[in-house]
Design an enzyme around this catalytic site. Structure first.
Site, PDB file in Angstrom:
ATOM      1  N   LYS A  53       0.868  -1.174   0.000  1.00 25.04           N
ATOM      2  CA  LYS A  53       0.000   0.000   0.000  1.00 25.04           C
ATOM      3  C   LYS A  53       0.909   1.230   0.000  1.00 25.04           C
ATOM      4  CE  LYS A  53      -3.809   2.517   0.976  1.00 25.04           C
ATOM      5  NZ  LYS A  53      -4.534   2.285   2.232  1.00 25.04           N
ATOM      6  N   HIS A 155      -6.011  10.670   7.418  1.00 16.05           N
ATOM      7  CA  HIS A 155      -6.576   9.576   8.199  1.00 16.05           C
ATOM      8  C   HIS A 155      -7.541  10.072   9.280  1.00 16.05           C
ATOM      9  CE1 HIS A 155      -3.998   7.090   5.905  1.00 16.05           C
ATOM     10  NE2 HIS A 155      -2.915   7.207   6.637  1.00 16.05           N
TER      11      HIS A 155
END
Length: 279
Positions: A53, A155
């Site tokens: 990722k 996030h």
């Protein structure tokens, strides 16, 4: 098979089934949990595991060795990075206040950074003074304590920044969506081109499908790797970042990636590359 992804709730939700041997025919995974700035640099040096990722912003450096997979990543709407300032400094609504200032970012090879630089080029006369790279979990305390003038956050910081007494200067996701009409390309899943990337994409899709079908199965795994978050924040994180684009990029997803990296290349923020390698 070696894989690296972050310990964030969206990644552990997506990969729970595969990492726990619940996908028929999929190989066993050896998992490294790593911040995206680490995986971005691994990939650029061709030193990383077979599957990773990374940020979409890192793709131009590595497409000769790795292929972008059409699933498992993070794109979406209403989920972009934020620029935060201390609420007591009178900087909460004026972009020009960042001129000549020090701004913390989680990575210089991140979508958040590219969006910030593209936005600042249009909205901060004279430009930013200094970019300081630091782990994303250190950024809000640094802004709160006055060590940094502003911070670019990603996030779960979208949900927690008010608890640090900070204010949002700009939602870069909203700016991008308004400017382009496209979703925000955040995190990509890549695999070594020497592998059967179609098979890997199939195993990832199966893991995503399992996660959606059995959302309770991954809760313990998710919270083990996100102990600083409450279950409610972890759930909100997953709801925001795991969506239809996680199952398949589709035409809108590829258009968003092409627009972001094309603009960034024009501004000299990433090296020029053959856009056809994105597919």
């Amino acid at each position: 098979m070696n894989i690296a992804f972050s310990p964030c709730p969206n990644d552990t939700f997506v990969f729970h089934a595969w990492t726990h041997g619940l996908i028929p025919g999929a190989p066993e995974l050896n998992v490294t949990y790593a911040d995206i700035d680490i995986t971005n640099n691994w990939a650029a040096k061709s030193e990383g595991p077979e599957v990773m990722k990374i940020s979409y912003a890192a793709l131009p450096w590595l497409l000769s060795d790795y292929k972008l997979l059409p699933c498992g990543g993070a794109l979406g709407r209403g989920c972009g990075p934020l620029v935060l300032t201390g609420s007591s400094r009178g900087e909460t609504s004026n972009p020009s206040s960042l001129a000549g200032k020090r701004v913390a970012v989680p990575s210089e090879r991140s979508t958040a950074y590219l969006l910030f630089r593209l936005w600042a080029a249009r909205n901060v006369p004279g430009g930013i003074g200094e970019i300081v790279v630091m782990p994303f979990h250190e950024i809000m305390p640094a802004v709160r304590d006055g060590h940094i003038d502003a911070g670019l956050v990603i996030h779960e910081a979208r949900f927690t920044y008010p608890s640090y007494g900070l204010s949002m200067l700009i939602d870069l996701g909203s700016w991008w969506e308004s400017d382009t009409g496209l979703p925000i390309p955040l995190g990509a899943i890549i695999a070594k081109r020497s592998l059967d990337t179609a098979a890997i994409a199939g195993w990832i899709r199966a893991s995503v499908d399992y996660a959606w079908t059995h959302p309770e199965a991954s809760q313990s795994y998710i919270m083990t790797h996100a102990q600083e978050l409450s279950p409610d924040v972890a759930e909100a994180h997953i709801d925001l970042y795991v969506n239809a684009f996680t199952a398949d990029l589709g035409e809108d997803g590829y258009a968003a990636i092409t627009a972001l990296l094309g603009r960034a290349a024009e501004e000299g923020l990433v090296p020029g590359f053959d856009l056809s390698l994105l597919r």
